[in-house]
Design a protein around this motif. Structure first.
Motif, PDB file in Angstrom:
ATOM      1  N   GLN A   1     -19.746 -68.907  74.666  1.00  0.00           N
ATOM      2  CA  GLN A   1     -18.803 -67.961  74.892  1.00  0.00           C
ATOM      3  C   GLN A   1     -17.434 -67.941  73.890  1.00  0.00           C
ATOM      4  N   VAL A   2     -17.270 -66.619  73.591  1.00  0.00           N
ATOM      5  CA  VAL A   2     -16.198 -66.220  72.676  1.00  0.00           C
ATOM      6  C   VAL A   2     -14.929 -65.413  73.448  1.00  0.00           C
ATOM      7  N   GLN A   3     -13.829 -66.151  72.860  1.00  0.00           N
ATOM      8  CA  GLN A   3     -12.686 -65.772  73.319  1.00  0.00           C
ATOM      9  C   GLN A   3     -11.936 -64.830  72.255  1.00  0.00           C
ATOM     10  N   VAL A   4     -11.371 -63.698  72.861  1.00  0.00           N
ATOM     11  CA  VAL A   4     -10.673 -62.899  71.732  1.00  0.00           C
ATOM     12  C   VAL A   4      -9.124 -62.633  72.234  1.00  0.00           C
ATOM     13  N   ALA A  24     -10.500 -64.611  67.131  1.00  0.00           N
ATOM     14  CA  ALA A  24     -11.771 -64.908  68.010  1.00  0.00           C
ATOM     15  C   ALA A  24     -11.824 -66.149  67.893  1.00  0.00           C
ATOM     16  N   GLN A  95     -11.839 -56.100  69.315  1.00  0.00           N
ATOM     17  CA  GLN A  95     -13.124 -56.327  69.500  1.00  0.00           C
ATOM     18  C   GLN A  95     -13.698 -57.334  68.584  1.00  0.00           C
ATOM     19  N   GLU A  97     -17.705 -58.799  67.270  1.00  0.00           N
ATOM     20  CA  GLU A  97     -19.181 -58.725  67.629  1.00  0.00           C
ATOM     21  C   GLU A  97     -19.860 -59.873  66.911  1.00  0.00           C
ATOM     22  N   VAL A 108     -23.447 -58.729  70.352  1.00  0.00           N
ATOM     23  CA  VAL A 108     -22.871 -59.118  71.748  1.00  0.00           C
ATOM     24  C   VAL A 108     -21.516 -58.596  71.383  1.00  0.00           C
ATOM     25  N   THR A 109     -20.868 -57.992  72.250  1.00  0.00           N
ATOM     26  CA  THR A 109     -19.340 -57.624  72.053  1.00  0.00           C
ATOM     27  C   THR A 109     -18.240 -58.225  72.958  1.00  0.00           C
ATOM     28  N   TYR A 110     -17.394 -59.064  72.578  1.00  0.00           N
ATOM     29  CA  TYR A 110     -16.331 -59.428  73.288  1.00  0.00           C
ATOM     30  C   TYR A 110     -15.079 -58.828  73.045  1.00  0.00           C
ATOM     31  N   TRP A 111     -14.324 -58.537  74.194  1.00  0.00           N
ATOM     32  CA  TRP A 111     -12.972 -57.709  74.119  1.00  0.00           C
ATOM     33  C   TRP A 111     -11.512 -58.815  74.455  1.00  0.00           C
TER      34      TRP A 111
END
Length: 121
Positions: A1-4, A24, A95, A97, A108-111
């Protein structure tokens, strides 16, 4: 998982400046690019600026010459906003990527959660 995570929003008078920051973190094997989008109520989210090793930088026509995107490492991005106008008022989203598989061919895009920027006349 990625946190932004974004920071740096606020209120400013027209003609003023703000700097947004974004980091990120998490499981990032490779960063395919990071960008800033903004959204006002009732309208679609729109691209403000994007940066990556593959395309360099790009800007929306409405912010060219006033906003500057930059990075000091692959997983952080900044947006320096100068000569702000009332029409720049919006929630700004960062954002990030990351590869959907091995390469950045699919992403995959994280916001982030968004940060409010309010420009008053």
């Amino acid at each position: 998982q990625v946190q932004v995570t974004e920071s740096g929003g606020g209120s400013v008078q027209a003609g003023g400046s703000l700097k947004l920051s974004c980091v990120a973190s998490g499981h990032i094997t490779k960063n395919c690019g990071m960008g800033w989008y903004r959204q006002v109520p009732g309208k679609d989210r729109e691209l403000v600026s994007f940066i990556s090793n593959y395309i360099g930088t790009k800007y929306a026509d409405s912010v060219k010459g006033r906003f500057t995107i930059s990075q000091d490492n692959a997983n952080s991005v900044y947006l320096q906003m100068n000569s702000l106008k009332t029409e720049d008022t919006a929630v700004y989203y960062c954002q990030a990527e990351v590869p959907g598989s091995i390469s950045c061919g699919t992403v995959v895009t994280y916001w982030g959660q968004g940060t409010q920027v309010t420009v008053s006349s």
